[in-house]
Write a protein that holds these residues in place. Structure first.
Motif, PDB file in Angstrom:
ATOM      1  N   LEU A  17      10.898  -2.592  -4.075  1.00  0.00           N
ATOM      2  CA  LEU A  17      10.590  -1.512  -3.138  1.00  0.00           C
ATOM      3  C   LEU A  17      11.838  -0.860  -2.558  1.00  0.00           C
ATOM      4  CD1 LEU A  17       7.526  -3.039  -1.249  1.00  0.00           C
ATOM      5  CD2 LEU A  17       7.548  -1.534  -3.243  1.00  0.00           C
TER       6      LEU A  17
ATOM      7  N   LEU B   2       1.199   2.952  -2.987  1.00  0.00           N
ATOM      8  CA  LEU B   2       1.301   1.620  -3.570  1.00  0.00           C
ATOM      9  C   LEU B   2       0.411   0.658  -2.786  1.00  0.00           C
ATOM     10  CD1 LEU B   2       4.520   2.819  -3.190  1.00  0.00           C
ATOM     11  CD2 LEU B   2       4.854   1.035  -4.917  1.00  0.00           C
TER      12      LEU B   2
ATOM     13  N   LEU C 263       0.013  -3.507  -2.311  1.00  0.00           N
ATOM     14  CA  LEU C 263       0.727  -4.759  -2.540  1.00  0.00           C
ATOM     15  C   LEU C 263      -0.172  -5.935  -2.185  1.00  0.00           C
ATOM     16  CD1 LEU C 263       4.002  -3.800  -0.589  1.00  0.00           C
ATOM     17  CD2 LEU C 263       3.406  -3.193  -2.956  1.00  0.00           C
TER      18      LEU C 263
ATOM     19  N   VAL D 163       6.200   1.034   4.657  1.00  0.00           N
ATOM     20  CA  VAL D 163       5.423  -0.155   4.320  1.00  0.00           C
ATOM     21  C   VAL D 163       4.738  -0.647   5.584  1.00  0.00           C
ATOM     22  CG1 VAL D 163       5.453  -2.479   3.335  1.00  0.00           C
ATOM     23  CG2 VAL D 163       7.171  -0.787   2.600  1.00  0.00           C
TER      24      VAL D 163
ATOM     25  N   ALA E 124       3.332   2.158   1.120  1.00  0.00           N
ATOM     26  CA  ALA E 124       2.897   0.903   0.514  1.00  0.00           C
ATOM     27  C   ALA E 124       2.072   0.131   1.537  1.00  0.00           C
ATOM     28  CB  ALA E 124       4.097   0.068   0.067  1.00  0.00           C
TER      29      ALA E 124
END
Length: 369
Positions: A198, A209, A211, A235, A249
């Protein structure tokens, strides 16, 4: 060949308990003990164990510092014992960043509801890490150093093609514009591997994304926050009702399941309680299978380091829809379990070292522009 273990903890009671549990397995031999990090470094160099179990909070020298010293002098798989608290999560992530291979809750009842199952998990984890080390040592190949982001990533290349690529006679071309979502599934060794991938992505990465990392509920908020701090992309831990955004993400919350649903033509995240029979919480298979009917062939699925075979069936369903699949290569995995299960089933289109996965993803933006 037995897996040789060094047990490190400042509590004599806990050391004796771990020694008794491990020595009950004929494939494991405890060859030494240490009561603090400084002793651990000395004993690791002297005894040359295949695995070290390590406490974090100890006098004289803490476990994180000890891991750094050991990795600098004689790298060996280290299994950390951690408390399931926010502070414990932060310390465990620091230990993994220092080079530790994996972690387990220090309270065995937090590993599994059934005591005997918890003991089996501990033994299995030690055996797997140790056998990986002995195999590497037998092959005279150095243990991979502490995983850190490379200053200058190597040029992307497709590694040896798996069975599916061999049958077609070529490795499928990669163009980011062919996809609408990237999925990544990981377990043992995953936190550092995810960080490597990442951090290679630019802030304007054009795809969302998802995860899925096997991790306790108390760890995923801290892990998502750490990745968000280190990465150019955003993220965070997934929340119920989240939409997908380019360069965002979403990390599956620990202890629960993250699935993707199509609502009024828009893809939305649903976070739900896990089926009691489901071994992994979160589970790569559950998340990946939910994406198949939403994005199908426009999905890029990546399976990286981890024990077991979680992800294989999710990938199988995605492949049936025409999705593309990448797997991490054995040499760069902490444990070559999940990627091996996918590759051996003939479901992998590319097999790549972890350092090249993020680089290749980023390079696909040129065609996407």
């Amino acid at each position: 060949m037995s897996v040789r273990v060094l047990v490190v903890d400042d509590s004599g009671f806990f050391r004796r308990r771990v020694v008794a549990i491990l020595n009950a397995d004929p494939g494991i031999e405890v060859i030494g003990q240490a009561a603090n990090g400084r002793e651990a470094v000395v004993e690791a160099l002297k005894l040359k164990p295949d695995v070290i179990t390590m406490d974090i909070e100890m006098p004289v020298m803490d476990g994180i510092t000890a891991v750094r010293h050991i990795m600098a002098r004689r790298p060996v798989p280290v299994l950390m014992f951690s408390s399931l608290t926010h502070e414990g999560a932060q310390a465990t992530l620091d230990a993994l960043d220092a080079g530790a291979a994996d972690f387990l809750p220090k309270r065995f009842e937090d590993i599994a509801g059934d005591r005997e199952e918890a003991l089996r998990v501990l033994r299995r984890r030690v055996r797997t890490l140790g056998l990986r080390h002995t195999q590497t040592r037998t092959d005279a190949t150095p243990i991979p150093p502490t995983p850190r982001r490379a200053a200058a990533p190597a040029p992307a290349r497709a590694a040896s093609a798996p069975a599916s690529a061999v049958r077609s006679g070529r490795t499928p071309a990669f163009r980011l514009q062919d996809f609408r979502i990237v999925l990544i599934g990981t377990s043992t060794g995953g936190p550092v591997a995810l960080q490597k991938v990442l951090t290679a992505l630019p802030a304007d990465f054009p795809l969302p994304l998802l995860l899925v990392q096997h991790m306790p509920a108390s760890f995923t908020p801290a892990f998502a926050q750490r990745l968000d701090t280190l990465c150019a992309i955003r993220v965070r831990e997934a929340r119920n009702g989240d939409g997908l955004e380019p360069g965002l993400a979403l990390l599956a919350p620990g202890g629960r399941q993250m699935v993707l649903e199509s609502r009024a033509g828009k893809a939305r995240i649903r976070v739900m309680d896990s089926d009691p029979e489901q071994h992994y919480r979160p589970c790569v298979d559950v998340s990946f299978q939910s994406v198949a009917p939403v994005f199908g062939r426009q999905t890029l699925a990546i399976i990286m380091t981890g024990m077991g075979a979680d992800g294989r069936e999710g990938v199988r369903l995605l492949k049936d829809k025409g999705a593309q699949v990448w797997t991490q290569d054995e040499a760069s995995c902490v444990v070559f379990g999940m990627p091996a299960a996918v590759a051996e089933a003939g479901l992998s289109d590319r097999v790549l070292p972890v350092d090249e996965i993020g680089t290749l993803l980023a390079s696909g933006m040129k065609a996407h522009a």
